[in-house]
Write a protein that holds these residues in place. Structure first.
Motif, PDB file in Angstrom:
ATOM      1  N   LEU A  22       0.824  -1.212   0.000  1.00 10.91           N
ATOM      2  CA  LEU A  22       0.000   0.000   0.000  1.00 10.91           C
ATOM      3  C   LEU A  22       0.854   1.256   0.000  1.00 10.91           C
ATOM      4  CD1 LEU A  22      -2.840  -0.873   2.544  1.00 10.91           C
ATOM      5  CD2 LEU A  22      -2.657  -1.403   0.110  1.00 10.91           C
ATOM      6  N   ASN A  23       0.589   2.119  -0.956  1.00  2.54           N
ATOM      7  CA  ASN A  23       1.166   3.461  -0.983  1.00  2.54           C
ATOM      8  C   ASN A  23       0.251   4.320  -1.828  1.00  2.54           C
ATOM      9  OD1 ASN A  23       1.746   2.816  -3.697  1.00  2.54           O
ATOM     10  ND2 ASN A  23       3.675   1.858  -3.062  1.00  2.54           N
ATOM     11  N   LEU A  24       0.599   5.555  -2.043  1.00  2.00           N
ATOM     12  CA  LEU A  24      -0.291   6.455  -2.780  1.00  2.00           C
ATOM     13  C   LEU A  24      -0.564   5.925  -4.190  1.00  2.00           C
ATOM     14  CD1 LEU A  24      -1.851   9.086  -2.401  1.00  2.00           C
ATOM     15  CD2 LEU A  24       0.045  10.259  -3.543  1.00  2.00           C
ATOM     16  N   ASP A  25       0.486   5.423  -4.863  1.00  2.00           N
ATOM     17  CA  ASP A  25       0.335   4.885  -6.214  1.00  2.00           C
ATOM     18  C   ASP A  25      -0.688   3.753  -6.255  1.00  2.00           C
ATOM     19  OD1 ASP A  25       2.119   6.630  -7.149  1.00  2.00           O
ATOM     20  OD2 ASP A  25       3.712   5.189  -7.643  1.00  2.00           O
ATOM     21  N   PHE A  26      -0.690   2.944  -5.211  1.00  2.00           N
ATOM     22  CA  PHE A  26      -1.593   1.796  -5.171  1.00  2.00           C
ATOM     23  C   PHE A  26      -3.044   2.227  -5.365  1.00  2.00           C
ATOM     24  CE2 PHE A  26      -4.332  -1.224  -2.944  1.00  2.00           C
ATOM     25  CZ  PHE A  26      -3.877  -2.432  -3.443  1.00  2.00           C
ATOM     26  N   PHE A  27      -3.393   3.368  -4.776  1.00  2.00           N
ATOM     27  CA  PHE A  27      -4.783   3.820  -4.863  1.00  2.00           C
ATOM     28  C   PHE A  27      -5.048   4.729  -6.065  1.00  2.00           C
ATOM     29  CE2 PHE A  27      -4.193   2.817  -0.355  1.00  2.00           C
ATOM     30  CZ  PHE A  27      -5.259   1.960  -0.162  1.00  2.00           C
ATOM     31  N   THR A  28      -3.988   5.322  -6.634  1.00  2.00           N
ATOM     32  CA  THR A  28      -4.229   6.337  -7.666  1.00  2.00           C
ATOM     33  C   THR A  28      -3.798   5.911  -9.072  1.00  2.00           C
ATOM     34  OG1 THR A  28      -2.105   7.319  -7.131  1.00  2.00           O
ATOM     35  CG2 THR A  28      -4.036   8.289  -6.081  1.00  2.00           C
TER      36      THR A  28
END
Lengths: 283, 253
Positions: free
Chosen positions: A47-53
């Motif tokens: 999980l990190n910002l890239d994972f969601f965006t």
């Protein structure tokens, strides 16, 4: 003396039984805790910002995320709710408030049977009805999810309405309020928390469904592009990613699994907290 | 106009094969308090629920005979029970304010759902209804709070205000004080006296003292039959029937 012996035996049986219960509890808890532990420890690093965006990367590519799967899952659930919630609530009202009709108990039975039908069969039904005509599509997938939702929402609506005391209805009738208005504006209002609970639980159920998704829409890793086209789905992606040989996809599978786990936990915990408040109300 | 608001003729009632009431004949006087008394299981609640056609909503329930309200048989096939119930309000044994609904809406809902939308009219009627039951000063700052937050006695007065708001000509009360403390009961009783000034009240009670305090007219039920009825003074001072005497003395019930 005799009595003492009997008593000792009883105490012994009681202890043995307690131990059996504890063992059963352990057998039950170990897998649950290890699933949660494994999912958290492997999912968290993904999980990190890239994972969601970021959208889903092509096979073998590094980085990326599951943004289009989140979009697709939200769309599928929204569409399913659009059909499932109103139909479920209206059916629940019918089953609870029109109990005097002979057909009601038959419908109630059918509803309970329907609740137990394996989701793959519902998926195949939707495949034959919709996918075969307009192709693998979010419409077909949402329809199958709606069919899974309906019996749950129906049962919970019916039970919540039953918890509203009969004198509430009688008080409304004796104000000269007709039955349909009484049901919609007074009884339903009293049952609202229970119904919302049912809706959340049913969403918790369909968010994790993958079998009906597989047969109605299949794996898809792009953005939404029309109701007659597939969308990406988080639950199904876990299956596809996890089975793939690509390290990055396996990582995304763990991340997705963790996100779904948290969502399902929340969807089950929130209604329980609401239930606690409801019990206070009717004491 | 006749002096009687409701005339009950040859009414029998029950559930499936059970008979709860046998051949009841009773005239209920206009703008008076009629107390229906009797021990538990005497059919007094069923009798009350026949007067506003609530009884028939229970599965298996049946009624025979005629109930004439202002010259109209309410069991006539052409009569719509919803319209009858607009003229006959009811207060129940346990206070039952509508759940998840503010104090204001509890009183206003009967009007709102019967098509009255004008805010001023609603405000006016809500206020007047709450004033009659003596609740206005206690709740005027909390009208938006849920009705279920009030105390038991206040809830019961709220329920009476709710019934008053639609301006019924008759109010049926089914042991309205039996779940309340003595002080709240007294408040309700004096309210009932006040309401009878321009409304017909039928109150069910198993409490003889309450009937003595309130009733102008008394009907005594026992095991589904109307044993004795008449002006309260007569029934209490000079009961004609042995059963009535026993009940009034507290030997049965």
């Amino acid at each position: 003396m005799q009595l003492n012996k009997v008593l000792k035996k009883k105490i012994l049986i009681d202890k043995a039984f307690t131990i059996i219960l504890i063992c059963a509890m352990i057998i039950y808890l170990v897998p649950i805790i290890s699933i949660i532990y494994e999912t958290v420890s492997r999912g968290l690093p993904a999980l990190n910002l890239d994972f969601f965006t970021k959208p889903i990367p092509t096979a073998g590519e590094e980085g990326g995320g599951i943004a289009n799967a989140i979009q697709g899952t939200v769309i599928s659930i929204a569409l399913a709710s659009l059909i499932g919630i109103p139909v479920g609530i209206l059916s629940g009202i019918f089953l609870s408030e029109y109990r005097e009709l002979k057909i009601t108990s038959f419908i109630r039975f059918i509803n309970e049977v329907f609740h137990g039908i394996p989701s793959i069969i519902i998926g195949l039904f939707s495949f034959v009805l919709i996918s075969k005509r307009i192709g693998f599509s979010v419409l077909a997938a949402s329809f199958s999810l709606a069919l899974i939702m309906i019996p749950i929402v129906t049962i919970v609506t019916q039970e919540s309405l039953k918890m509203v005391p009969a004198t509430i209805r009688e008080a409304a009738f004796s104000l000269g309020i007709p039955k349909w208005k009484t049901t919609i504006f007074i009884v339903l209002r009293g049952a609202w928390q229970g119904i919302v609970t049912g809706i959340l639980l049913s969403i918790g159920r369909i968010i994790g469904e993958s079998a009906p998704i597989l047969v109605t829409m299949g794996f898809y890793r792009w953005w939404f592009s029309g109701l007659d086209r597939p969308v990406s789905n988080m639950a199904l992606n876990i299956f596809i990613f996890a089975m793939s040989p690509f390290q990055n996809w396996v990582r995304l599978a763990w991340g997705t699994a963790l996100v779904l786990l948290v969502l399902v936990l929340l969807l089950n915990i929130i209604p329980r907290l609401m239930m606690l408040r409801r019990e206070v109300r009717y004491e | 106009m006749s002096d009687y608001k409701i005339i009950v003729e040859n009414v029998s009632a029950g559930y499936n094969s059970n008979i709860v009431l046998r051949n009841i004949n009773l005239k209920i006087p206009q703008r008076k308090i009629t107390a229906i008394m009797g021990p538990s299981g005497s059919g007094k609640s069923t009798f009350l629920r026949i007067l506003n056609r609530l009884h028939e909503l229970t599965p298996g329930a049946w009624v025979k005979g005629r109930v004439i309200l202002d010259g109209i048989d309410i069991y006539d096939r052409k009569v719509n029970p919803t319209l009858i119930r607009k003229k006959i309000g009811m207060v129940f044994q346990k206070p039952n304010p509508f759940p998840m609904m503010s104090i204001y809406d509890n009183v206003a809902i009967g009007l709102k759902l019967n098509g009255i939308k004008d805010k001023k009219t609603l405000d006016e009627i809500v206020r007047r209804s709450l004033e009659i039951v003596g609740l206005w000063d206690e709740v005027k700052g909390d009208l938006h709070r849920p009705g279920t937050m009030l105390s038991g006695g206040q809830q019961q007065r709220l329920c009476i205000a709710r019934a008053l708001a639609v301006n019924p000509e008759v109010i049926l009360m089914d042991e309205p004080t039996s779940s309340l403390d003595p002080i709240s009961s007294m408040t309700i009783e004096s309210l009932v006296k006040k309401l009878a000034e321009d409304r017909t009240i039928v109150i069910v009670t198993h409490n003889v003292q309450q009937a003595i305090r309130l009733a102008d007219y008394v009907a005594f039920f026992y095991l589904g039959e109307l044993i004795e009825h008449g002006p309260a003074v007569e029934v209490f001072t000079n009961p004609k029937h042995e059963l009535t005497l026993k009940f009034v003395k507290g030997a049965i019930g």
